[in-house]
Design an enzyme around this catalytic site. Structure first.
Site, short mmCIF file in Angstrom:
data_model
loop_
_atom_site.label_atom_id
_atom_site.label_comp_id
_atom_site.label_asym_id
_atom_site.label_seq_id
_atom_site.Cartn_x
_atom_site.Cartn_y
_atom_site.Cartn_z
N GLU A 44 0.85 -1.20 0.00
CA GLU A 44 0.00 0.00 0.00
C GLU A 44 0.88 1.24 0.00
OE1 GLU A 44 -2.46 -0.34 3.48
OE2 GLU A 44 -2.99 -2.40 2.91
N PRO A 225 49.62 25.17 24.81
CA PRO A 225 49.89 24.24 25.90
C PRO A 225 49.30 22.84 25.73
CG PRO A 225 48.18 25.77 26.52
CD PRO A 225 48.64 26.20 25.17
N ASP A 248 57.96 18.87 18.45
CA ASP A 248 58.47 18.38 19.73
C ASP A 248 57.63 17.20 20.19
OD1 ASP A 248 60.24 20.40 19.66
OD2 ASP A 248 59.31 21.62 21.22
N LYS A 270 62.05 16.43 21.19
CA LYS A 270 62.58 17.30 22.25
C LYS A 270 61.54 17.49 23.34
CE LYS A 270 65.07 20.87 21.94
NZ LYS A 270 66.21 20.40 22.72
N ASP A 303 54.73 28.72 23.54
CA ASP A 303 55.21 29.76 22.63
C ASP A 303 56.65 29.42 22.27
OD1 ASP A 303 54.65 32.99 21.98
OD2 ASP A 303 56.73 32.34 22.04
N MET A 383 60.05 23.90 33.71
CA MET A 383 60.98 22.80 33.98
C MET A 383 61.47 22.87 35.43
SD MET A 383 63.00 22.92 30.38
CE MET A 383 62.87 24.69 30.22
N ALA A 412 48.65 21.63 31.94
CA ALA A 412 47.72 22.76 31.84
C ALA A 412 46.95 22.72 30.53
CB ALA A 412 48.50 24.08 31.94
N1 SAH Z 1 57.86 26.88 24.90
C1 SAH Z 1 57.13 26.24 26.00
C2 SAH Z 1 58.05 25.85 27.12
C3 SAH Z 1 59.07 24.81 26.76
S1 SAH Z 1 59.99 24.28 28.12
C4 SAH Z 1 56.01 27.18 26.46
O1 SAH Z 1 55.94 28.32 26.03
O2 SAH Z 1 55.19 26.74 27.26
C5 SAH Z 1 59.04 22.87 28.65
C6 SAH Z 1 58.35 23.18 29.97
O3 SAH Z 1 57.16 23.92 29.72
C7 SAH Z 1 57.87 21.98 30.74
O4 SAH Z 1 58.90 21.41 31.50
C8 SAH Z 1 56.81 22.59 31.62
O5 SAH Z 1 57.38 23.29 32.71
C9 SAH Z 1 56.20 23.61 30.70
N2 SAH Z 1 54.99 23.09 30.02
C10 SAH Z 1 54.84 22.81 28.72
N3 SAH Z 1 53.57 22.42 28.47
C11 SAH Z 1 52.93 22.47 29.65
C12 SAH Z 1 51.60 22.20 30.06
N4 SAH Z 1 50.67 21.80 29.19
N5 SAH Z 1 51.28 22.35 31.37
C13 SAH Z 1 52.21 22.78 32.27
N6 SAH Z 1 53.46 23.05 31.93
C14 SAH Z 1 53.83 22.90 30.64
#
Ligand code: SAH
Length: 466
Positions: A44, A225, A248, A270, A303, A383, A412
């Site tokens: 149907e 981050p 990295d 790295k 950064d 670090m 973070a």
């Molecule tokens: N260029 C990166 C830092 C490189 S050195 C920036 O701007 O964040 C690597 C260090 O960054 C780590 O040992 C830690 O201290 C920090 N880091 C990187 N990623 C992170 C995250 N998601 N949360 C907290 N610390 C972080």
């Protein structure tokens, strides 16, 4: 992924559907988009289906399905809206070798039909594995709004031009040509009318054929981050255009996913200043790829200009005479301070903030501890985990208050983010108790805002009690 998306060629092939009501109507409207032979079984049928049959859009058979009715069918839809009839017809169709779908019954279906955005020949299929049809519809509506209706026309004209465009060298020159067509010259020409598109294509090809080859280039890109939504739009675009991505180890897979599918991905391994590919080797790798004319993205966490050994890489690229630019990213200190609801600077507390590294290539890094030990100072320590005891010792020695708040934010902005709240006196012990294994940012002089508020309330209550 339980359902693997593919585009199935159905042109000239048989699709069978059982059912004559609303569910059948909805599926048929969708199936008309494909150039398949449609056969409908319905004792149907809805009058609309009869009309379609008269118009030659489908073959209508006014009876229930019987064995052999789905022979040679590539797909079968059970749309009788009756569980036992759907089970019966599906069993028949499977016996005939068709892939089967029962409308609104994901569990017993061998395939599902996605939500479709149709800019034929550009087709976008959206699936949620049945989890969220509302979401699929919302995404579809969003894409419908965003994709110009002329896209299909441009793609059709473009397809016919593919052979001519093969005159361009394979790879980037050809990609650049097509990008220019779809996002620049094509839409402009189409705005003047369909007839303007072909001449525009001819002119565009001429321009691209006579253009000098693009030179290699390096973009030093901050990936943020970890949360892909914290990438900048420029970073996204760089990922989208890269031929080679040298990244990295800490870069989240969700971010690497955004890269162009054909891009070569190289893990430079790295992690901060940790063990890794040697810096000289990384420099050489960047230069080697850029020299081939590739668009290289050197992707760094956070950064690129913060503890990223960027200058060494720039020097190497400069020495090779290769052009470069930097795309800033959100540094982990910014993400970590957001996680604890604080500001890096605050009127009346600290007019400056220091970015420190816990250790450098020579070991634990030395800083102006005396200045840092003053009340109200704030430092974001990168670090800093391994150096925690060293930092604590130096600061106490230079007169810092033992109760100065210290907060660690691990991962973070990522789903596994953790916050460890401590103070200078208990930092090493609390840190080892917490057993943090991911990257962590240490804030000296900052406590999480919520805890701060609680502590203040506690102080007030205590005062009142006394
Ligand atoms: N260029 C990166 C830092 C490189 S050195 C920036 O701007 O964040 C690597 C260090 O960054 C780590 O040992 C830690 O201290 C920090 N880091 C990187 N990623 C992170 C995250 N998601 N949360 C907290 N610390 C972080």
């Amino acid at each position: 992924m339980q359902h693997f998306p593919i585009f199935l060629s159905v042109a000239g092939r048989r699709i069978v559907l059982s059912g004559g009501g609303d569910a059948a109507l909805a599926k048929l409207r969708l199936l008309f988009k494909a150039d398949a032979h449609l056969t409908v079984f319905a004792p149907e049928p809805d009058p609309q289906i009869e009309t379609w049959a008269l118009e030659g859009k489908l073959t209508l058979i006014r009876r229930k399905m019987a064995p052999g009715d789905a022979l040679c069918a590539v797909l079968f839809y059970a749309a009788d809206e009756d569980a036992s009839e759907d089970a019966r017809t599906t069993a028949l169709a499977r016996a005939d070798g068709a892939l089967t779908n029962i409308v609104d019954n994901l569990r017993d279906s061998q395939f599902i039909t996605p939500a479709i955005v149709d800019r034929d020949p550009v087709t976008i299929a959206i699936g949620t594995e049945g989890a969220a049809p509302v979401l699929a519809r919302a995404i579809k509506a969003d894409l419908e709004d965003r994709l110009p209706t002329g896209l299909g026309t441009l793609a059709r004209i473009g397809k016919a031009f593919r052979k001519a465009a093969d005159a361009l060298p394979f790879g980037r020159p050809r990609r650049d040509f097509w990008r220019d067509y779809y996002f620049n010259a094509g839409p402009k020409a189409l705005a003047e009318g369909q007839d303007a598109v072909q001449p525009a294509l001819d002119a565009l090809l001429e321009t691209h054929l006579t253009k000098p080859a693009r030179e290699g280039h390096v973009a030093f890109v901050g990936a943020g981050p970890g949360d892909p939504e914290l990438l900048t739009l420029k970073a996204r675009r760089a990922l989208d255009e890269a031929d080679v991505i040298i990244h990295d180890r800490l870069i989240a897979p969700e971010i690497l996913e955004l890269a162009r599918r054909e891009a070569t991905m190289i893990d430079a391994g790295k992690e901060g200043f940790g063990p890794s590919m040697k810096q000289d080797d990384i420099n050489a790798l960047i230069v080697e790829h850029a020299k081939t004319g590739a668009q290289v993205v050197r992707l760094k966490g956070g950064d690129a200009t913060v503890f990223g050994r960027l200058d060494e890489e720039i020097d190497a690229v400069d020495a090779a005479g290769i052009s470069w630019h930097i795309v800033p990213g959100i540094t982990s200190a910014s993400a970590a301070v957001a996680a604890i609801g604080q500001s890096l600077t605050k009127r009346g507390r600290n007019a400056s903030v220091r970015f420190l590294t816990g250790h450098d290539m020579k070991g634990f890094a030395d800083h102006d501890w005396k200045a840092l030990a003053r009340p109200g100072e704030v430092a974001a320590i990168y670090m800093g985990k391994k150096a925690a005891r060293f930092i604590q010792g130096r600061l106490l020695m230079h007169g810092a208050h033992a109760g100065t708040p210290v907060t660690l934010v691990e991962n973070a902005s990522r789903p596994n983010q953790r916050v460890v709240e401590t103070n200078l006196a208990t930092l090493p012990a609390d840190l080892s108790d917490a057993g943090l294994s991911g990257p962590a940012l240490t804030f000296y002089g900052l406590a999480p805002r919520a805890a701060l508020a609680q502590a203040q309330q506690f102080d007030i209550a205590l005062e009142e009690a006394l």
